[in-house]
Design a protein around this motif. Sequence first.
Motif, PDB file in Angstrom:
ATOM      1  N   GLU A  29     -25.068 112.736 100.137  1.00 12.42           N
ATOM      2  CA  GLU A  29     -24.012 113.584  99.595  1.00 12.42           C
ATOM      3  C   GLU A  29     -22.623 113.176 100.074  1.00 12.42           C
ATOM      4  N   ALA A  30     -22.573 112.440 101.197  1.00 10.05           N
ATOM      5  CA  ALA A  30     -21.278 112.004 101.746  1.00 10.05           C
ATOM      6  C   ALA A  30     -20.741 110.757 101.057  1.00 10.05           C
ATOM      7  N   GLY A  31     -21.582 110.043 100.290  1.00  5.85           N
ATOM      8  CA  GLY A  31     -21.109 108.870  99.570  1.00  5.85           C
ATOM      9  C   GLY A  31     -21.960 107.641  99.788  1.00  5.85           C
ATOM     10  N   TYR A  32     -21.542 106.546  99.153  1.00  8.63           N
ATOM     11  CA  TYR A  32     -22.191 105.243  99.313  1.00  8.63           C
ATOM     12  C   TYR A  32     -21.498 104.490 100.435  1.00  8.63           C
ATOM     13  N   ARG A  33     -22.279 103.768 101.262  1.00  8.03           N
ATOM     14  CA  ARG A  33     -21.658 103.047 102.369  1.00  8.03           C
ATOM     15  C   ARG A  33     -22.669 102.125 103.043  1.00  8.03           C
ATOM     16  N   TYR A  34     -22.143 101.255 103.893  1.00 10.95           N
ATOM     17  CA  TYR A  34     -22.961 100.459 104.801  1.00 10.95           C
ATOM     18  C   TYR A  34     -22.843 101.026 106.199  1.00 10.95           C
ATOM     19  N   GLN A  35     -23.929 100.972 106.951  1.00 13.51           N
ATOM     20  CA  GLN A  35     -23.884 101.365 108.345  1.00 13.51           C
ATOM     21  C   GLN A  35     -24.941 100.601 109.133  1.00 13.51           C
ATOM     22  N   GLY A  36     -24.754 100.537 110.442  1.00 10.37           N
ATOM     23  CA  GLY A  36     -25.612  99.734 111.287  1.00 10.37           C
ATOM     24  C   GLY A  36     -26.895 100.399 111.713  1.00 10.37           C
ATOM     25  N   THR A  37     -27.046 101.689 111.439  1.00  7.34           N
ATOM     26  CA  THR A  37     -28.246 102.407 111.830  1.00  7.34           C
ATOM     27  C   THR A  37     -28.924 103.039 110.625  1.00  7.34           C
ATOM     28  N   ASP A  38     -30.219 103.181 110.728  1.00 10.57           N
ATOM     29  CA  ASP A  38     -31.025 103.808 109.695  1.00 10.57           C
ATOM     30  C   ASP A  38     -30.924 105.327 109.847  1.00 10.57           C
ATOM     31  N   PRO A  39     -30.430 106.050 108.857  1.00 16.15           N
ATOM     32  CA  PRO A  39     -30.318 107.502 108.998  1.00 16.15           C
ATOM     33  C   PRO A  39     -31.669 108.203 109.097  1.00 16.15           C
ATOM     34  N   LEU A  40     -32.749 107.522 108.672  1.00 15.52           N
ATOM     35  CA  LEU A  40     -34.070 108.127 108.739  1.00 15.52           C
ATOM     36  C   LEU A  40     -34.653 108.043 110.143  1.00 15.52           C
ATOM     37  N   THR A  41     -34.456 106.902 110.818  1.00 15.37           N
ATOM     38  CA  THR A  41     -35.044 106.697 112.142  1.00 15.37           C
ATOM     39  C   THR A  41     -34.026 106.814 113.271  1.00 15.37           C
ATOM     40  N   GLN A  42     -32.730 106.803 112.908  1.00 18.10           N
ATOM     41  CA  GLN A  42     -31.646 106.844 113.895  1.00 18.10           C
ATOM     42  C   GLN A  42     -31.683 105.632 114.832  1.00 18.10           C
ATOM     43  N   THR A  43     -32.186 104.511 114.328  1.00 17.85           N
ATOM     44  CA  THR A  43     -32.227 103.276 115.095  1.00 17.85           C
ATOM     45  C   THR A  43     -31.557 102.163 114.294  1.00 17.85           C
ATOM     46  N   PRO A  44     -31.143 101.065 114.954  1.00 17.64           N
ATOM     47  CA  PRO A  44     -30.554  99.949 114.204  1.00 17.64           C
ATOM     48  C   PRO A  44     -31.540  99.388 113.184  1.00 17.64           C
ATOM     49  N   TRP A  45     -31.008  98.863 112.101  1.00 15.43           N
ATOM     50  CA  TRP A  45     -31.861  98.203 111.123  1.00 15.43           C
ATOM     51  C   TRP A  45     -32.515  96.982 111.766  1.00 15.43           C
ATOM     52  N   PRO A  46     -33.716  96.628 111.371  1.00 14.80           N
ATOM     53  CA  PRO A  46     -34.357  95.434 111.951  1.00 14.80           C
ATOM     54  C   PRO A  46     -33.605  94.172 111.568  1.00 14.80           C
ATOM     55  N   ALA A  47     -33.727  93.163 112.398  1.00 18.28           N
ATOM     56  CA  ALA A  47     -33.083  91.883 112.114  1.00 18.28           C
ATOM     57  C   ALA A  47     -33.627  91.310 110.799  1.00 18.28           C
ATOM     58  N   MET A  48     -32.770  90.601 110.098  1.00 20.78           N
ATOM     59  CA  MET A  48     -33.194  89.957 108.863  1.00 20.78           C
ATOM     60  C   MET A  48     -34.144  88.805 109.203  1.00 20.78           C
ATOM     61  N   PRO A  49     -35.358  88.791 108.657  1.00 19.27           N
ATOM     62  CA  PRO A  49     -36.259  87.669 108.919  1.00 19.27           C
ATOM     63  C   PRO A  49     -35.598  86.342 108.571  1.00 19.27           C
ATOM     64  N   GLU A  50     -35.833  85.322 109.384  1.00 19.59           N
ATOM     65  CA  GLU A  50     -35.170  84.033 109.179  1.00 19.59           C
ATOM     66  C   GLU A  50     -35.478  83.457 107.802  1.00 19.59           C
ATOM     67  N   GLY A  51     -36.700  83.672 107.318  1.00 21.39           N
ATOM     68  CA  GLY A  51     -37.045  83.194 105.984  1.00 21.39           C
ATOM     69  C   GLY A  51     -36.221  83.855 104.896  1.00 21.39           C
ATOM     70  N   PHE A  52     -35.887  85.134 105.078  1.00 20.73           N
ATOM     71  CA  PHE A  52     -35.020  85.835 104.130  1.00 20.73           C
ATOM     72  C   PHE A  52     -33.664  85.142 104.069  1.00 20.73           C
ATOM     73  N   ARG A  53     -33.090  84.947 105.240  1.00 20.39           N
ATOM     74  CA  ARG A  53     -31.754  84.374 105.337  1.00 20.39           C
ATOM     75  C   ARG A  53     -31.723  82.971 104.726  1.00 20.39           C
ATOM     76  N   GLU A  54     -32.714  82.161 105.052  1.00 27.69           N
ATOM     77  CA  GLU A  54     -32.759  80.802 104.523  1.00 27.69           C
ATOM     78  C   GLU A  54     -32.877  80.804 103.003  1.00 27.69           C
TER      79      GLU A  54
END
Length: 217
Positions: A77-102
Motif C-alpha cells: 500500500e506504500a508503493g513500488y520500491r526496491y529495498q535490501g530486506t525481505d518484508p516477509l522474513t525481515q532478513t536481507p535478500w539472499p545473494a544472487m547465485p553466480e550462475g544467475f549473474r553470469e
Amino acid sequence: MNLDLFSAEDTAPPTPYEIAPGAWALPGIASTHADALWAGIHKVIQSHPLRHLVTPGGSRMSVAMSNCGDLGWVSDEAGYRYQGTDPLTQTPWPAMPEGFREMAISAAEQAGYPAFEPDACLINRYAPGARMTLHQDKNERDYSAPIVSVSLGLPAVFELGGLERGDKVQRLSLQHGDVLVWGGPARLRFHGVRAVDPGQHLLTGAHRFNLTFRKAA
C-alpha cells in the motif's frame, strides 16, 4: 488489431534478433543452463518464499514472486520500491547465485549492452491464468542499464508496447530458455505478459518461471 511477431506455426530464429530498436530476443540461450537456474530458484525460495504482493491500490498480483541480490523489488500500500530486506522474513535478500549473474551478463553482452552488473533479480512464478499487465520499469535509479528477462517452463506471450500506454503492442511467443533484453531507446517501453495457458513442463510442472535482472541502484 495487434500483429503477432510469431505465430504458433513459425519457428523462432536460432540467433539473436532485434524486435524493436534497443530490444533483442535471444531464443533458447538459457536452455542449457536451465537445470542450474532451476536449482538456484529453489535455493532462494526455500529461505525467501514466493508470495503474492499487493499493489498500492490494494489489488493482489496474480504472479507470485521473490527476489535475490543486493536489492529486491516489493510492492504494498506504500508503493513500488526496491529495498535490501525481505518484508516477509525481515532478513536481507539472499545473494544472487553466480550462475544467475553470469547468465544475465552474457545475455546483455549478446544484445549489445556490455558491462551490465545486475544487483537485483526478480523471481516470478506464473500459474495458469496469471498475467502481468502493461507497465514500465521505472523504480530503478539509472535507466542506462538494460533489463534482462529469462523464461523457464510453460510458454507465454510477451507484449511489447511503446513509450506511451496507448501505443501499438507487439506480441512475441516465449518458450522455455528464451531470453529478452531491452535497453537504450526501448528501456522505458511498456511491456507485459498475457495470461499463461494451462500445461505441464518437465522442469517446472504447471508453471512458468521468469527471472528478471536489473541494475536498481
